[in-house]
Design a protein around this motif. Structure first.
Motif, PDB file in Angstrom:
ATOM      1  N   TRP A 216       0.837  -1.199   0.000  1.00  0.00           N
ATOM      2  CA  TRP A 216       0.000   0.000   0.000  1.00  0.00           C
ATOM      3  C   TRP A 216       0.873   1.249   0.000  1.00  0.00           C
ATOM      4  CZ3 TRP A 216      -4.863  -0.376  -1.233  1.00  0.00           C
ATOM      5  CH2 TRP A 216      -5.599  -1.510  -0.886  1.00  0.00           C
ATOM      6  N   VAL A 217       0.449   2.244  -0.764  1.00  0.00           N
ATOM      7  CA  VAL A 217       1.099   3.552  -0.812  1.00  0.00           C
ATOM      8  C   VAL A 217       0.038   4.595  -0.499  1.00  0.00           C
ATOM      9  CG1 VAL A 217       2.278   5.231  -2.280  1.00  0.00           C
ATOM     10  CG2 VAL A 217       2.720   2.775  -2.594  1.00  0.00           C
ATOM     11  N   THR A 218       0.308   5.437   0.483  1.00  0.00           N
ATOM     12  CA  THR A 218      -0.613   6.518   0.814  1.00  0.00           C
ATOM     13  C   THR A 218      -0.356   7.704  -0.102  1.00  0.00           C
ATOM     14  OG1 THR A 218      -0.693   5.814   3.129  1.00  0.00           O
ATOM     15  CG2 THR A 218      -1.413   8.068   2.651  1.00  0.00           C
ATOM     16  N   VAL A 219      -1.412   8.194  -0.731  1.00  0.00           N
ATOM     17  CA  VAL A 219      -1.318   9.356  -1.616  1.00  0.00           C
ATOM     18  C   VAL A 219      -1.499  10.599  -0.753  1.00  0.00           C
ATOM     19  CG1 VAL A 219      -2.314  10.535  -3.610  1.00  0.00           C
ATOM     20  CG2 VAL A 219      -2.187   8.024  -3.571  1.00  0.00           C
ATOM     21  N   THR A 220      -0.436  11.385  -0.652  1.00  0.00           N
ATOM     22  CA  THR A 220      -0.439  12.561   0.219  1.00  0.00           C
ATOM     23  C   THR A 220      -0.681  13.845  -0.570  1.00  0.00           C
ATOM     24  OG1 THR A 220       1.934  12.963  -0.016  1.00  0.00           O
ATOM     25  CG2 THR A 220       1.240  11.418   1.733  1.00  0.00           C
ATOM     26  N   GLN A 221      -1.064  14.890   0.149  1.00  0.00           N
ATOM     27  CA  GLN A 221      -1.228  16.196  -0.496  1.00  0.00           C
ATOM     28  C   GLN A 221       0.106  16.686  -1.057  1.00  0.00           C
ATOM     29  OE1 GLN A 221      -4.361  17.838  -0.899  1.00  0.00           O
ATOM     30  NE2 GLN A 221      -3.062  18.843  -2.421  1.00  0.00           N
ATOM     31  N   GLU A 222       1.201  16.360  -0.366  1.00  0.00           N
ATOM     32  CA  GLU A 222       2.521  16.757  -0.856  1.00  0.00           C
ATOM     33  C   GLU A 222       2.818  16.117  -2.210  1.00  0.00           C
ATOM     34  OE1 GLU A 222       1.929  15.599   2.285  1.00  0.00           O
ATOM     35  OE2 GLU A 222       2.123  17.518   3.327  1.00  0.00           O
ATOM     36  N   MET A 223       2.459  14.848  -2.382  1.00  0.00           N
ATOM     37  CA  MET A 223       2.653  14.178  -3.678  1.00  0.00           C
ATOM     38  C   MET A 223       1.823  14.864  -4.756  1.00  0.00           C
ATOM     39  SD  MET A 223       2.407  10.216  -2.356  1.00  0.00           S
ATOM     40  CE  MET A 223       2.359   9.464  -3.971  1.00  0.00           C
ATOM     41  N   VAL A 224       0.575  15.152  -4.437  1.00  0.00           N
ATOM     42  CA  VAL A 224      -0.330  15.783  -5.403  1.00  0.00           C
ATOM     43  C   VAL A 224       0.181  17.178  -5.772  1.00  0.00           C
ATOM     44  CG1 VAL A 224      -2.679  16.650  -5.750  1.00  0.00           C
ATOM     45  CG2 VAL A 224      -2.309  14.411  -4.663  1.00  0.00           C
ATOM     46  N   ASP A 225       0.620  17.945  -4.777  1.00  0.00           N
ATOM     47  CA  ASP A 225       1.131  19.293  -5.044  1.00  0.00           C
ATOM     48  C   ASP A 225       2.388  19.248  -5.909  1.00  0.00           C
ATOM     49  OD1 ASP A 225      -0.955  20.353  -3.561  1.00  0.00           O
ATOM     50  OD2 ASP A 225       0.274  20.704  -1.770  1.00  0.00           O
ATOM     51  N   ALA A 226       3.279  18.299  -5.639  1.00  0.00           N
ATOM     52  CA  ALA A 226       4.501  18.172  -6.440  1.00  0.00           C
ATOM     53  C   ALA A 226       4.160  17.792  -7.879  1.00  0.00           C
ATOM     54  CB  ALA A 226       5.443  17.139  -5.816  1.00  0.00           C
ATOM     55  N   PHE A 227       3.193  16.901  -8.040  1.00  0.00           N
ATOM     56  CA  PHE A 227       2.769  16.504  -9.384  1.00  0.00           C
ATOM     57  C   PHE A 227       2.132  17.692 -10.107  1.00  0.00           C
ATOM     58  CE2 PHE A 227       0.137  14.442 -12.605  1.00  0.00           C
ATOM     59  CZ  PHE A 227       1.016  13.499 -13.113  1.00  0.00           C
TER      60      PHE A 227
ATOM     61  N   SER B 189     -11.981   5.412 -10.776  1.00  0.00           N
ATOM     62  CA  SER B 189     -12.367   5.980  -9.491  1.00  0.00           C
ATOM     63  C   SER B 189     -11.397   7.096  -9.092  1.00  0.00           C
ATOM     64  CB  SER B 189     -12.350   4.881  -8.420  1.00  0.00           C
ATOM     65  OG  SER B 189     -12.835   5.370  -7.201  1.00  0.00           O
ATOM     66  N   PRO B 190     -11.928   8.204  -8.564  1.00  0.00           N
ATOM     67  CA  PRO B 190     -11.033   9.251  -8.070  1.00  0.00           C
ATOM     68  C   PRO B 190     -10.289   8.780  -6.825  1.00  0.00           C
ATOM     69  CG  PRO B 190     -13.293   9.759  -7.495  1.00  0.00           C
ATOM     70  CD  PRO B 190     -13.333   8.531  -8.354  1.00  0.00           C
ATOM     71  N   VAL B 191      -9.113   9.358  -6.601  1.00  0.00           N
ATOM     72  CA  VAL B 191      -8.276   8.991  -5.450  1.00  0.00           C
ATOM     73  C   VAL B 191      -8.220  10.180  -4.487  1.00  0.00           C
ATOM     74  CG1 VAL B 191      -5.979   8.274  -4.702  1.00  0.00           C
ATOM     75  CG2 VAL B 191      -6.907   7.438  -6.880  1.00  0.00           C
ATOM     76  N   PRO B 192      -9.045  10.149  -3.430  1.00  0.00           N
ATOM     77  CA  PRO B 192      -8.979  11.234  -2.448  1.00  0.00           C
ATOM     78  C   PRO B 192      -7.620  11.257  -1.759  1.00  0.00           C
ATOM     79  CG  PRO B 192     -10.995   9.943  -2.188  1.00  0.00           C
ATOM     80  CD  PRO B 192     -10.107   9.185  -3.129  1.00  0.00           C
ATOM     81  N   VAL B 193      -7.107  12.453  -1.506  1.00  0.00           N
ATOM     82  CA  VAL B 193      -5.857  12.577  -0.769  1.00  0.00           C
ATOM     83  C   VAL B 193      -6.007  11.870   0.574  1.00  0.00           C
ATOM     84  CG1 VAL B 193      -4.361  14.228   0.418  1.00  0.00           C
ATOM     85  CG2 VAL B 193      -5.050  14.633  -1.948  1.00  0.00           C
ATOM     86  N   GLY B 194      -4.989  11.121   0.939  1.00  0.00           N
ATOM     87  CA  GLY B 194      -5.015  10.323   2.162  1.00  0.00           C
ATOM     88  C   GLY B 194      -5.384   8.876   1.907  1.00  0.00           C
ATOM     89  N   SER B 195      -5.851   8.576   0.693  1.00  0.00           N
ATOM     90  CA  SER B 195      -6.196   7.199   0.329  1.00  0.00           C
ATOM     91  C   SER B 195      -4.940   6.375   0.109  1.00  0.00           C
ATOM     92  CB  SER B 195      -7.010   7.175  -0.970  1.00  0.00           C
ATOM     93  OG  SER B 195      -8.220   7.850  -0.818  1.00  0.00           O
ATOM     94  N   ARG B 196      -5.148   5.063   0.133  1.00  0.00           N
ATOM     95  CA  ARG B 196      -4.045   4.152  -0.149  1.00  0.00           C
ATOM     96  C   ARG B 196      -4.331   3.378  -1.435  1.00  0.00           C
ATOM     97  NH1 ARG B 196      -1.862   0.782   4.729  1.00  0.00           N
ATOM     98  NH2 ARG B 196      -3.695  -0.459   4.255  1.00  0.00           N
ATOM     99  N   VAL B 197      -3.266   3.180  -2.221  1.00  0.00           N
ATOM    100  CA  VAL B 197      -3.355   2.439  -3.478  1.00  0.00           C
ATOM    101  C   VAL B 197      -2.273   1.361  -3.481  1.00  0.00           C
ATOM    102  CG1 VAL B 197      -4.342   4.360  -4.802  1.00  0.00           C
ATOM    103  CG2 VAL B 197      -1.859   4.091  -4.702  1.00  0.00           C
ATOM    104  N   ARG B 198      -2.523   0.309  -4.273  1.00  0.00           N
ATOM    105  CA  ARG B 198      -1.496  -0.717  -4.472  1.00  0.00           C
ATOM    106  C   ARG B 198      -1.706  -1.347  -5.840  1.00  0.00           C
ATOM    107  NH1 ARG B 198      -3.156  -5.613  -0.272  1.00  0.00           N
ATOM    108  NH2 ARG B 198      -5.256  -5.938  -1.094  1.00  0.00           N
TER     109      ARG B 198
END
Length: 154
Positions: A25-36, A101-110
């Motif tokens: 699992w990888v948590t999608v953070t706001q920092e990742m989204v902002d950098a992208f 599906s959208p990925v809300p910040v704080g969600s986990r993906v794998r």
């Protein structure tokens, strides 16, 4: 999660269309989204403004770019597959990309993945079509489904 290790390209070819281990699992953070957003110049508020997204977004929070979910796939493959004889690899392209599906910040993906097609190339390399699904925790639909095409060389 322990990656599957292939000593040679021949071993990978023998496992064509066989499911690989499920990624961590990888948590999608706001920092990742902002950098992208900064790297791609896509700073739409639904991705980068948590206060506005909480008030105006149908998701109640910021969400990751679909292309962020896609961009993570190569690294996630590298975490579940080790090709010991590989000297280098490059992304060649994509087939059938969808973001169900959208990925809300704080969600986990794998990642769930298999090498769907493995073809030898004239220059001694392989063209691999990775069949990928990025699972979104607690969602009936994945975040991303794609066929990623890689060229790899020994």
């Amino acid at each position: 999660m322990t990656p599957v290790i292939f000593e040679t390209f021949e071993e990978l070819k023998e496992k064509q269309d066989t499911p690989l281990p499920t990624g961590d699992w990888v948590t999608v953070t706001q920092e990742m989204v902002d950098a992208f957003a900064l790297a791609t110049r896509d700073d739409q508020w639904i991705h980068t403004d948590p206060v506005r997204a909480a008030k105006e977004s149908p998701f109640g929070t910021t969400v990751a770019h679909g292309f962020l979910s896609l961009a993570m796939v190569s690294a996630m493959i590298g975490e579940i597959v080790v090709l010991k004889s590989m000297k280098m690899g490059v992304n060649y392209g994509l087939n059938r990309v969808r973001f169900p599906s959208p990925v809300p910040v704080g969600s986990r993906v794998r990642l769930h993945c298999r090498a769907g097609t493995v073809e030898e190339m004239d220059n001694g390399g392989l063209k691999v079509i990775w069949l990928c699904e990025v699972e979104l925790e607690h969602s009936p639909k994945p975040a991303c489904v794609c066929e990623l095409i890689s060229l790899i060389f020994e």
